[in-house]
Design a protein around this motif. Sequence first.
Motif, PDB file in Angstrom:
ATOM      1  N   ARG A 168       0.833  -1.209   0.000  1.00 29.31           N
ATOM      2  CA  ARG A 168       0.000   0.000   0.000  1.00 29.31           C
ATOM      3  C   ARG A 168       0.865   1.256   0.000  1.00 29.31           C
ATOM      4  N   GLY A 169       2.018   1.179   0.668  1.00 33.55           N
ATOM      5  CA  GLY A 169       2.934   2.316   0.670  1.00 33.55           C
ATOM      6  C   GLY A 169       3.519   2.587  -0.702  1.00 33.55           C
ATOM      7  N   GLY A 170       3.502   1.567  -1.558  1.00 30.99           N
ATOM      8  CA  GLY A 170       3.979   1.725  -2.919  1.00 30.99           C
ATOM      9  C   GLY A 170       2.935   2.304  -3.855  1.00 30.99           C
ATOM     10  N   GLY A 171       1.815   2.743  -3.284  1.00 31.39           N
ATOM     11  CA  GLY A 171       0.802   3.423  -4.090  1.00 31.39           C
ATOM     12  C   GLY A 171      -0.291   2.541  -4.638  1.00 31.39           C
ATOM     13  N   LEU A 172      -0.391   1.306  -4.149  1.00 30.03           N
ATOM     14  CA  LEU A 172      -1.413   0.389  -4.656  1.00 30.03           C
ATOM     15  C   LEU A 172      -2.556   0.227  -3.657  1.00 30.03           C
ATOM     16  N   GLU A 173      -3.746  -0.003  -4.187  1.00 29.99           N
ATOM     17  CA  GLU A 173      -4.912  -0.327  -3.375  1.00 29.99           C
ATOM     18  C   GLU A 173      -5.324  -1.757  -3.682  1.00 29.99           C
ATOM     19  N   LEU A 174      -5.768  -2.465  -2.645  1.00 35.20           N
ATOM     20  CA  LEU A 174      -6.299  -3.817  -2.820  1.00 35.20           C
ATOM     21  C   LEU A 174      -7.789  -3.780  -2.528  1.00 35.20           C
ATOM     22  N   ARG A 175      -8.596  -4.075  -3.540  1.00 34.42           N
ATOM     23  CA  ARG A 175     -10.051  -4.024  -3.383  1.00 34.42           C
ATOM     24  C   ARG A 175     -10.656  -5.315  -3.918  1.00 34.42           C
ATOM     25  N   SER A 176     -11.716  -5.759  -3.266  1.00 33.22           N
ATOM     26  CA  SER A 176     -12.368  -6.982  -3.724  1.00 33.22           C
ATOM     27  C   SER A 176     -13.096  -6.729  -5.036  1.00 33.22           C
ATOM     28  N   VAL A 177     -13.300  -7.796  -5.803  1.00 32.49           N
ATOM     29  CA  VAL A 177     -14.054  -7.680  -7.049  1.00 32.49           C
ATOM     30  C   VAL A 177     -15.464  -7.190  -6.753  1.00 32.49           C
ATOM     31  N   ALA A 178     -16.022  -7.606  -5.605  1.00 29.76           N
ATOM     32  CA  ALA A 178     -17.364  -7.141  -5.224  1.00 29.76           C
ATOM     33  C   ALA A 178     -17.377  -5.633  -5.023  1.00 29.76           C
ATOM     34  N   GLU A 179     -16.305  -5.086  -4.429  1.00 34.50           N
ATOM     35  CA  GLU A 179     -16.239  -3.644  -4.188  1.00 34.50           C
ATOM     36  C   GLU A 179     -16.121  -2.844  -5.489  1.00 34.50           C
ATOM     37  N   LEU A 180     -15.723  -3.515  -6.550  1.00 35.25           N
ATOM     38  CA  LEU A 180     -15.551  -2.834  -7.833  1.00 35.25           C
ATOM     39  C   LEU A 180     -16.788  -2.949  -8.723  1.00 35.25           C
ATOM     40  N   ALA A 181     -17.899  -3.393  -8.144  1.00 37.16           N
ATOM     41  CA  ALA A 181     -19.121  -3.585  -8.926  1.00 37.16           C
ATOM     42  C   ALA A 181     -19.614  -2.291  -9.563  1.00 37.16           C
ATOM     43  N   ASP A 182     -19.233  -1.143  -8.977  1.00 36.57           N
ATOM     44  CA  ASP A 182     -19.697   0.133  -9.540  1.00 36.57           C
ATOM     45  C   ASP A 182     -18.848   0.599 -10.726  1.00 36.57           C
ATOM     46  N   ASP A 183     -17.807  -0.150 -11.072  1.00 36.17           N
ATOM     47  CA  ASP A 183     -16.989   0.177 -12.235  1.00 36.17           C
ATOM     48  C   ASP A 183     -17.615  -0.482 -13.465  1.00 36.17           C
ATOM     49  N   PRO A 184     -18.198   0.274 -14.391  1.00 31.48           N
ATOM     50  CA  PRO A 184     -18.857  -0.329 -15.548  1.00 31.48           C
ATOM     51  C   PRO A 184     -17.895  -1.081 -16.465  1.00 31.48           C
ATOM     52  N   GLU A 185     -16.594  -0.799 -16.321  1.00 29.22           N
ATOM     53  CA  GLU A 185     -15.597  -1.474 -17.149  1.00 29.22           C
ATOM     54  C   GLU A 185     -14.911  -2.623 -16.413  1.00 29.22           C
ATOM     55  N   ARG A 186     -15.402  -2.956 -15.218  1.00 25.97           N
ATOM     56  CA  ARG A 186     -14.721  -3.971 -14.400  1.00 25.97           C
ATOM     57  C   ARG A 186     -14.496  -5.285 -15.145  1.00 25.97           C
TER      58      ARG A 186
END
Length: 333
Positions: A168-186
């Motif tokens: 995370r300190g390297g600038g990355l986020e870890l998110r579940s696929v479920a949390e990305l449901a609002d991304d229409p391009e997921r």
Amino acid sequence: MNVTQTGFTLRTLRKSDDYPGAARVLTAANPEWPVTPDLLAVWDGARDPALFYTEAVAEAGGQVVAAGGIGHDDFAFEEWRYWGNLAVHPDARGRGIGSALYDTLLERVRARGAREVRTMLTDAPHHEAGRAFLERRGFRVTWERYESRLNTAEVDLGAFDELLARVRGGGLELRSVAELADDPERNRRLWELDWLLFQDVPMGNTLTRRPFEAWVRQEVEDPTFAPELSFVALRPGLDDPLTGPYVGYTTLMLTSGGAYVIGMTGVRREDRGRGVAKALKVAAMRALAARGGGEIRTMNDKPNAAMLEMNRALGFRRGPTHFRYELHLGGEA
């Protein structure tokens, strides 16, 4: 197609009606990887209709006692290459049923010009008869894949706090696929990323890209897929034309037997060497532990030394070896 032989009948699988019997046979033949009638229905419906596939069963005493299918290998497609699977219920073996079903299925693809047939079995005791069956018919082992297993209750997941903080300190986020449901391009971004990552997996094949619609049906819409336990690594601000901010991901699928299996873990080349793949797996393990825990299984091909070592460091222990068998039927491949 109905062919009656002494004590049993071979016929084409009747979709829906035969799923319970076929699931019973497949589960009895491979108890560590049980299947259900509902899953067989979903998997049949998710096949790419552009590819050939045919199924048959053997019936005796009013019950399905053997089931098999063969079709194009959608992961490594060639018009002449086929992948098959055949199972006979342990109580019905020794009566020539498997041989008759095998001959029927093989003849169907021979008529289409098949030059190669592939299948896979493990070194587990319940596959001993199947391995001997294949070897008598000229199949030979051409590839090894190692299965590893881990139970989240046996791992100190707190030991990976520093790893997650560093990623995370390297600038990355870890998110579940479920949390990305609002991304229409997921889904399309995951499809693009999946294909990008598979290019570097040493599978002993020239891989074929599955069409987007087929990939979605077979992956994120599969009822075994656990979106809340599958994680994506994102780099905010990155806008790759194909994958957007997605730079890596790992997936968990829930098997009918209650164990979870990792479908894919990978990170794009630009972000490798920073512990991202390992962090993705830890995120999935922690999410599963928070839901009560369980067993996770993963598969790695023999040459994939880096991933095998990563899994060992995470606490995975070696399970069965999966053998890819091939039968060469002649002709130029």
